[in-house]
Design a protein around this motif. Structure first.
Motif, PDB file in Angstrom:
ATOM      1  N   LYS A  38     -18.959  46.354 -55.795  1.00  0.00           N
ATOM      2  CA  LYS A  38     -18.548  46.243 -57.195  1.00  0.00           C
ATOM      3  C   LYS A  38     -17.191  46.883 -57.405  1.00  0.00           C
ATOM      4  N   THR A  39     -17.003  48.011 -56.748  1.00  0.00           N
ATOM      5  CA  THR A  39     -15.713  48.697 -56.838  1.00  0.00           C
ATOM      6  C   THR A  39     -14.583  47.765 -56.401  1.00  0.00           C
ATOM      7  N   LEU A  40     -14.885  46.927 -55.414  1.00  0.00           N
ATOM      8  CA  LEU A  40     -13.863  45.998 -54.916  1.00  0.00           C
ATOM      9  C   LEU A  40     -13.764  44.739 -55.770  1.00  0.00           C
ATOM     10  N   LYS A 216     -18.392  58.095 -62.041  1.00  0.00           N
ATOM     11  CA  LYS A 216     -16.997  58.465 -62.309  1.00  0.00           C
ATOM     12  C   LYS A 216     -16.258  57.390 -63.110  1.00  0.00           C
ATOM     13  N   SER A 217     -16.356  56.154 -62.660  1.00  0.00           N
ATOM     14  CA  SER A 217     -15.608  55.090 -63.345  1.00  0.00           C
ATOM     15  C   SER A 217     -16.148  54.844 -64.750  1.00  0.00           C
ATOM     16  N   THR A 218     -17.468  54.952 -64.893  1.00  0.00           N
ATOM     17  CA  THR A 218     -18.082  54.794 -66.214  1.00  0.00           C
ATOM     18  C   THR A 218     -17.577  55.892 -67.156  1.00  0.00           C
ATOM     19  N   SER A 256      -7.828  60.925 -64.118  1.00  0.00           N
ATOM     20  CA  SER A 256      -7.720  59.996 -62.991  1.00  0.00           C
ATOM     21  C   SER A 256      -9.033  59.904 -62.221  1.00  0.00           C
ATOM     22  N   ASP A 257      -9.271  58.706 -61.725  1.00  0.00           N
ATOM     23  CA  ASP A 257     -10.499  58.384 -60.999  1.00  0.00           C
ATOM     24  C   ASP A 257     -10.147  58.413 -59.512  1.00  0.00           C
ATOM     25  N   THR A 258     -10.773  59.278 -58.747  1.00  0.00           N
ATOM     26  CA  THR A 258     -10.413  59.392 -57.323  1.00  0.00           C
ATOM     27  C   THR A 258     -11.354  58.548 -56.466  1.00  0.00           C
TER      28      THR A 258
END
Ligand SMILES: Nc1nc2c(ncn2[C@@H]2O[C@H](COP(=O)(O)OP(=O)(O)O)[C@@H](O)[C@H]2O)c(=O)[nH]1
Ligand SMILES: [Mg+2]
Length: 430
Positions: A38-40, A216-218, A256-258
């Motif tokens: 999903k990240t991709l 994290k992204s959420t 920032s999202d690492t």
């Protein structure tokens, strides 16, 4: 690899389960791969598994299962993501047989690291890992291209017997050596890196760190409110994962999202991972996000802290965030064991707002109060003061205006020096 248009590529996450692998472990790894996919930007349509004594040496899955997979691909699947590192020939055979792109776990992870690698060191490190992964696969492709490939090898000053594949491999080796040399010379510049970090400390930056799937992204989306990228020139070119905390205040806080930690990280990628994570060093606050509902969270928390220490982030202040409390976990016990932590659910706007307040409070603590004198002739610079500081009060005399402000210490000092101090500095910074 990923389509440029907005429709996500439809994918299947697939794996063979060997008898020695417990269901729970197998499932957890698949769940992680789905998250990585999903990240991709893949849309994961389904998970496809087979219990088998071992991986099939020719095509990873058994013959019958490959047929099944082929039928699914014909139904509109564009990529199959395999939850193991498979050999170049297995990947090649599988691709040919089922008729779509096959990516193994290592390749998926490499692609994510590639997107996150920003510093020169991280880029070099990830490229080394990618080339190392590519080399045997190119050999496989060359083999598949057949013997006529050899005919092309006479040119280019290489010895006559060298095949096209060997030539490419030599190029890869040379490139790896070159990158390695570059990395070695960068190690000597460590001090510069520290200086750069200090320089950036004037900017309020918080980095979200933690395991993949922790949220994290959420949280990033929830905290920053919009999909709008930070237009700031300094960051716009750097990456797409920096956004301003919403609503914007003083100072303006950048989130920032690492790159996320991965439970099942192939050994060859450990170094790349650590170098890629080093963007966390540029933050003045690390929000360490932990999935409180994951039974293994304590181990993950410990590993994250260890790695942060290894990359030199030991002294960067932390805010421990236990997320997903709506799914499970003991809030009271967490608060007791980790004083100062935030226990929350990214799905609860009120709790996201609380986290946002905690972050803001951290940076506001660093603010100082002071008076800035602004001569009447310099009024065009008012805008800059209002943009960078919170103006608390204003008075004026015949020479100009006196603005009582709260702002970042460096910014305030800079403004004071620029316009000259008021005749009588009234009170000290708080
Ligand atoms: N129930 C619940 N699910 C969450 C929460 N935060 C995130 N998620 C879900 O967990 C999954 C992983 O989240 P994501 O933000 O992509 O994790 P990341 O890998 O750390 O960036 C997604 O399906 C989210 O919708 C939460 O607080 N509660
Ligand atoms: Mg993410």
């Amino acid at each position: 690899m990923i389509r440029e248009d907005s429709r996500p590529k439809r994918a299947i996450v697939a794996a063979v389960q060997k008898p020695a692998v417990p269901d729970l472990e197998f499932e957890a790894s698949l769940a992680e791969l789905r998250q990585l996919a999903k990240t991709l930007g893949f849309q994961v349509m389904q998970t496809f598994t087979q219990k088998r004594a071992g991986f099939d040496s020719a095509g990873y899955f058994g013959v019958g299962k490959r047929e099944e997979l082929k039928a699914l691909v014909e139904g509109g699947i564009e990529a199959v993501l395999v939850d193991h590192e498979i050999s170049p020939s297995q990947a090649h055979n599988l691709e040919k047989e089922i008729g779509c792109e096959v990516m193994d776990r290592t390749m998926v992870i490499l692609e994510i690291f590639h997107r996150h690698a920003r510093s020169r060191a991280a880029r070099a490190q990830v490229e080394i890992a990618r080339l190392g992964y590519m080399a045997p696969r190119m050999r496989e492709a060359a083999k598949a291209a057949g013997p006529k490939d050899r005919a092309r090898s006479g040119t280019g000053g290489r010895s006559g017997g060298e095949s096209h594949g060997e030539l490419d491999r030599r190029k890869i080796r040379d490139r790896i050596a070159e990158l390695q040399k570059e990395l070695d010379s960068m190690k000597l510049e460590r001090k510069t890196q520290r200086a750069r970090r200090q320089e950036r400390q004037g900017l309020a930056r918080v980095a979200l760190v933690g395991y993949t799937n922790a949220g994290k992204s959420t949280l990033m989306r929830a905290l920053t409110g919009s999909e709008v990228l930070v237009a700031d020139k300094l960051f716009a070119t750097l990456d797409t994962t920096v956004r301003a905390l919403h609503p914007e205040g003083v100072p303006r806080v950048l989130v920032s999202d690492t790159v996320g930690f991965i439970k099942n990280l192939p050994h060859a990628l450990v170094v790349s991972f650590k170098t890629t994570l080093d963007e966390a060093l540029e933050a003045s606050l690390l929000a360490h996000v932990v999935d409180a509902s994951d039974p293994g969270f304590e181990r993950q928390l410990a590993v994250t802290e260890e790695v942060l220490e290894e990359i030199g982030a030991k002294d960067v202040p932390r805010l421990l965030v236990f997320n997903k409390i709506d799914r499970g976990g003991d809030a009271a016990a967490l608060r007791k064991k980790y004083p100062g932590c935030v226990v929350m659910s990214a799905r609860e706007p009120a709790e996201v707002a609380r986290l946002s307040d905690r972050i803001r409070a951290f940076f506001e603590k660093e603010l100082v109060e002071a008076e800035i004198f602004l001569p009447w002739a310099e009024q065009k610079l008012r805008g800059e003061i209002f943009a960078t500081c919170k103006v608390l009060a204003e008075r004026a005399d015949d020479k100009g205006a006196f603005l009582r402000v709260r702002g970042d210490a460096d910014t305030v000092k800079h403004l004071q020096q620029r316009y000259g101090r008021a005749a009588k500095p009234r009170s000290k910074a708080t």
